[in-house]
Write a protein that holds these residues in place. Structure first.
Motif, short mmCIF file in Angstrom:
data_model
loop_
_atom_site.label_atom_id
_atom_site.label_comp_id
_atom_site.label_asym_id
_atom_site.label_seq_id
_atom_site.Cartn_x
_atom_site.Cartn_y
_atom_site.Cartn_z
N PHE A 52 3.88 4.42 -5.97
CA PHE A 52 3.85 5.53 -5.14
C PHE A 52 5.16 5.77 -4.51
N ASN A 53 5.47 6.29 -3.57
CA ASN A 53 6.75 6.54 -2.52
C ASN A 53 7.92 6.13 -3.48
N SER A 54 8.11 6.98 -4.34
CA SER A 54 9.08 6.94 -5.37
C SER A 54 10.10 8.30 -5.41
N PHE A 67 11.16 4.09 -9.01
CA PHE A 67 9.80 3.79 -8.59
C PHE A 67 9.47 2.73 -7.67
N ARG A 68 8.67 2.85 -6.86
CA ARG A 68 8.02 1.70 -6.04
C ARG A 68 6.68 1.45 -6.98
N CYS A 69 6.82 0.28 -7.62
CA CYS A 69 5.64 -0.21 -8.23
C CYS A 69 5.12 -1.49 -7.61
N GLY A 111 11.62 -4.76 -2.71
CA GLY A 111 12.04 -3.50 -2.55
C GLY A 111 11.36 -2.24 -2.51
N TYR A 112 11.13 -1.41 -1.58
CA TYR A 112 10.20 -0.42 -1.66
C TYR A 112 10.78 0.95 -0.80
N ASP A 113 10.07 1.97 -1.16
CA ASP A 113 10.30 3.18 -0.51
C ASP A 113 11.77 3.79 -0.86
N PRO A 114 12.06 3.73 -2.13
CA PRO A 114 13.30 4.15 -2.47
C PRO A 114 13.73 5.72 -2.25
N ASN A 158 15.36 -2.16 10.34
CA ASN A 158 15.65 -0.88 10.06
C ASN A 158 15.29 -0.67 8.58
N ARG A 159 14.53 0.63 8.48
CA ARG A 159 14.21 0.88 7.01
C ARG A 159 14.19 2.54 7.18
N ASN A 160 13.99 2.95 5.78
CA ASN A 160 14.06 4.56 6.03
C ASN A 160 14.96 5.07 6.81
N THR A 198 2.81 8.65 16.73
CA THR A 198 3.01 6.90 16.96
C THR A 198 4.27 6.67 16.18
N LYS A 199 4.83 7.29 15.42
CA LYS A 199 6.35 7.21 14.72
C LYS A 199 6.63 8.37 13.86
N VAL A 200 7.74 8.59 13.53
CA VAL A 200 8.31 9.59 13.03
C VAL A 200 9.43 8.65 11.95
N VAL A 228 -2.51 7.55 10.14
CA VAL A 228 -2.49 8.62 9.38
C VAL A 228 -1.23 9.01 9.12
N TYR A 229 -0.98 9.17 7.92
CA TYR A 229 0.74 9.55 7.75
C TYR A 229 0.61 11.08 7.03
N ALA A 230 1.37 12.01 7.67
CA ALA A 230 1.42 13.35 7.56
C ALA A 230 2.84 13.43 7.18
N ASP A 264 -5.18 2.00 -1.82
CA ASP A 264 -4.97 0.84 -1.02
C ASP A 264 -4.76 1.14 0.46
N VAL A 265 -4.21 2.29 0.79
CA VAL A 265 -3.86 2.37 2.34
C VAL A 265 -4.28 3.77 2.51
N PRO A 266 -5.66 4.09 3.08
CA PRO A 266 -6.14 5.40 3.21
C PRO A 266 -5.22 6.07 4.14
N VAL A 269 0.27 10.37 3.13
CA VAL A 269 0.94 11.12 2.23
C VAL A 269 2.48 10.74 2.85
N PHE A 270 3.44 10.55 1.81
CA PHE A 270 4.71 10.01 1.88
C PHE A 270 5.56 10.53 1.09
N PRO A 271 6.50 11.61 1.37
CA PRO A 271 7.37 12.28 0.60
C PRO A 271 8.68 11.47 0.48
N ALA A 290 -1.83 7.83 -0.43
CA ALA A 290 -2.89 6.52 -0.34
C ALA A 290 -2.16 5.18 -0.76
N ASP A 291 -0.58 5.24 -0.73
CA ASP A 291 -0.02 3.93 -1.19
C ASP A 291 -0.54 3.51 -2.66
N THR A 292 -0.92 4.48 -3.48
CA THR A 292 -1.39 4.24 -4.82
C THR A 292 -1.09 4.96 -5.63
C1 BMA Z 1 4.81 2.51 6.00
C2 BMA Z 1 5.76 2.22 4.84
C3 BMA Z 1 5.05 3.06 3.36
C4 BMA Z 1 3.69 3.13 3.43
C5 BMA Z 1 3.06 3.65 4.92
C6 BMA Z 1 1.73 3.36 4.86
O1 BMA Z 1 5.36 1.95 7.03
O2 BMA Z 1 5.52 0.90 4.42
O3 BMA Z 1 5.62 2.41 2.37
O4 BMA Z 1 3.36 4.09 2.36
O5 BMA Z 1 3.62 2.57 5.83
O6 BMA Z 1 1.06 2.37 4.36
#
Ligand code: BMA
Length: 314
Positions: A52-54, A67-69, A111-114, A158-160, A198-200, A228-230, A264-266, A269-271, A290-292
């Motif tokens: 996901f998140n790739s 790709f995040r695997c 490593g994640y969310d490249p 710090n990330r993203n 909550t956060k951006v 909920v991620y939008a 895995d995480v309902p 959506v994470f562009p 859904a982190d899947t």
């Molecule tokens: C964020 C990141 C993302 C993930 C999201 C939902 O904080 O860790 O990688 O998609 O949470 O779990």
């Protein structure tokens, strides 16, 4: 010659083979999903629990990406992927092994969310890297085979480009003359009501347009059942990108489809990437669901800018 002098709305190159589907009849949404989503199943490679998140880019007339695997130990890894058409992907089963001559950074934790960005003559990969906590890892590649790791861009938490692996987060803009030393930190934007309360955090590499940088970003709401991620859009000043010109108060995509609501995480959506064919302004947006799984959606850059202005809530 600066690409900015071009009359096109989007500043950039053509991607004639951009993945694309026309807006479905009767749809008036600013963004529409690919009809065959998800494009990458969680088990595309034998080692993966989820993909996901790739991030993807045009590469030599085709496409390549990072790709995040998450593997079946649930270790978060980055893998190289290649595609002829941007839809059907071959992902290497072995994770990327970064070439690194900085002794303190040699040990790769996770490593994640490249994100991947072309600058001058090479691709820069940025990801959430472990170094006594999550920080921003940086590497470059020219061939998606050898990746040269650089200094982390930040201290941990710090990330993203977003502050904090925490229940909060804002978007900042920092500058660097050499990709080692970073400074001139500027606040860009923080939370607002509803879907982004909550956060951006930033999503794909921002897109340069005649009216400013188009930034697709994620926003998080805390419901009684969790996050909920939008995703939404903002327009940033071309020369001083920490100045927000317009910001959509409504999201452009939220977890509505089953593959976005169940995984895995309902409800995520994470562009992480948006390919843009500059002459037409067509966007192919890659997002994790859904982190899947990895999904694809389409939009027009100019319509997203108009959306940010029409729904502007600064
Ligand atoms: C964020 C990141 C993302 C993930 C999201 C939902 O904080 O860790 O990688 O998609 O949470 O779990």
């Amino acid at each position: 010659m600066s690409k900015r002098s071009s009359k096109q709305f989007v500043v950039g190159d053509a991607i004639p083979n951009l993945p694309w589907e026309d807006r479905p009849e009767g749809c008036s949404e600013p963004l529409w999903r690919y009809s065959a989503n998800p494009i990458i199943p969680r088990d595309l490679i034998p080692s993966s629990n989820s993909i996901f998140n790739s991030a993807v880019v045009p590469y030599k007339g085709k496409f390549a990406g990072v790709f995040r695997c998450d593997d079946r130990r649930r270790h978060m890894q980055l893998h190289t992927g290649r595609s002829e058409d941007g839809v059907s992907w071959q992902i290497e089963n072995e994770p990327i092994k970064f070439t690194c001559n900085i002794p303190e950074l040699k040990e790769f934790g996770y490593g994640y969310d490249p994100r991947v960005c072309w600058i001058e003559d090479r691709y820069y990969v940025q990801w959430c890297n472990s170094y006594h906590g999550p920080t921003i890892g940086l590497a470059w590649t020219k061939d998606f085979r050898t990746y040269h790791q650089l200094e982390n861009a930040y201290l941990p938490y710090n990330r993203n480009g977003v502050r904090g692996h925490t229940p909060f987060g804002d978007i900042f803009c920092s500058q660097s003359p050499d990709l080692t030393y970073w400074g001139k930190h500027r606040f860009v934007m923080g939370t607002r009501g509803g879907w982004q309360s909550t956060k951006v955090g930033p999503g794909p590499v921002p897109i340069e347009t005649a009216q400013g940088w188009l930034m697709i970003y994620h926003g998080v709401l805390t419901s009684c059942n969790g996050f909920v991620y939008a995703a939404g859009v903002a327009l940033l000043d071309l020369d001083e990108p920490w100045k927000v010109v317009a910001r959509g108060g409504s999201y452009i995509i939220a977890p509505w489809m089953q593959y976005e609501c169940v995984g895995d995480v309902p409800n995520v959506v994470f562009p992480c990437a948006a390919l843009c064919d500059a002459p037409t302004g067509r966007l192919a947006i890659y997002y994790g669901a859904a982190d899947t799984v990895v999904c694809l959606a389409f939009a027009y850059a100019q319509e997203l800018v108009e959306f940010a202005r029409e729904h502007n809530e600064m």
